[in-house]
Design a protein around this motif. Structure first.
Motif, mmCIF file in Angstrom:
data_model
loop_
_atom_site.group_PDB
_atom_site.id
_atom_site.type_symbol
_atom_site.label_atom_id
_atom_site.label_comp_id
_atom_site.label_asym_id
_atom_site.label_seq_id
_atom_site.Cartn_x
_atom_site.Cartn_y
_atom_site.Cartn_z
ATOM 1 N N THR A 177 0.864 -1.179 0.000
ATOM 2 C CA THR A 177 0.000 0.000 0.000
ATOM 3 C C THR A 177 0.898 1.225 0.000
ATOM 4 N N GLU A 178 0.482 2.210 -0.775
ATOM 5 C CA GLU A 178 1.219 3.459 -0.856
ATOM 6 C C GLU A 178 0.191 4.572 -0.962
ATOM 7 N N GLU A 179 0.220 5.475 0.001
ATOM 8 C CA GLU A 179 -0.796 6.511 0.125
ATOM 9 C C GLU A 179 -2.156 5.831 0.151
ATOM 10 N N ASN A 180 -3.074 6.154 -0.723
ATOM 11 C CA ASN A 180 -4.394 5.508 -0.740
ATOM 12 C C ASN A 180 -4.504 4.501 -1.875
ATOM 13 N N GLN A 181 -3.411 3.820 -2.181
ATOM 14 C CA GLN A 181 -3.414 2.854 -3.271
ATOM 15 C C GLN A 181 -2.981 1.480 -2.775
ATOM 16 N N LEU A 182 -3.658 0.457 -3.276
ATOM 17 C CA LEU A 182 -3.233 -0.924 -3.089
ATOM 18 C C LEU A 182 -2.562 -1.319 -4.394
ATOM 19 N N ILE A 183 -1.290 -1.730 -4.325
ATOM 20 C CA ILE A 183 -0.530 -2.065 -5.520
ATOM 21 C C ILE A 183 -0.158 -3.546 -5.445
#
Length: 142
Positions: A69-75
């Motif tokens: 997860t990075e900021e409001n993203q699931l990668i």
């Protein structure tokens, strides 16, 4: 000449992050690997909302998958390791790398990830938001 966006209105203060999120969504529209998103019943009545993202990642091992997860993203990234010592007579299963990005709403948290039978499942929870009412004092100046 500047570009005019719907979020440029003076009535939409602080929505620039939403505009960036929408731009990221438009760019991340690749079709591989296929996935499902389902709502999972809460453990208790009135419990936290739960979602599950399931990706079809047949041929990938746990070591070849990366969930962050990075900021409001699931990668979710997959990178298969080429094995040059194999001599294929026919190769119909490509060793294809991928990156799948999901934009998460504020408060969404990744609770777990599991790999089973070629399916990667990522569980998300959204705690019930607390409603906060705050009184703003008005100062009077003379």
């Amino acid at each position: 000449m500047s570009r005019m966006t719907p979020f440029a209105s003076p009535l939409l203060l602080g929505f620039d992050a939403m505009e960036k999120t929408l731009e990221r969504l438009a760019k991340a529209n690749e079709g591989y690997p296929p996935y499902n998103i389902e709502r999972v019943r809460p453990d208790a009545p009135g419990g936290d909302e739960k979602l599950r993202i399931t990706l079809a990642v047949a041929g990938f091992s746990e070591a070849e998958l990366d969930v962050t997860t990075e900021e409001n993203q699931l990668i979710i990234r997959g990178r298969q390791i080429e094995q040059p010592e194999r001599a294929y007579l026919y190769r119909g299963i490509a060793a294809r790398q991928f990156q799948r990005v999901f934009v998460l709403a504020d408060g969404m948290e990744v609770s777990s990830a599991s790999l089973r039978n070629g399916l990667l499942s990522v569980d998300l929870t959204r705690p019930e938001p607390q409603r906060v009412v705050r009184k703003i004092n008005i100062s009077v100046s003379e």
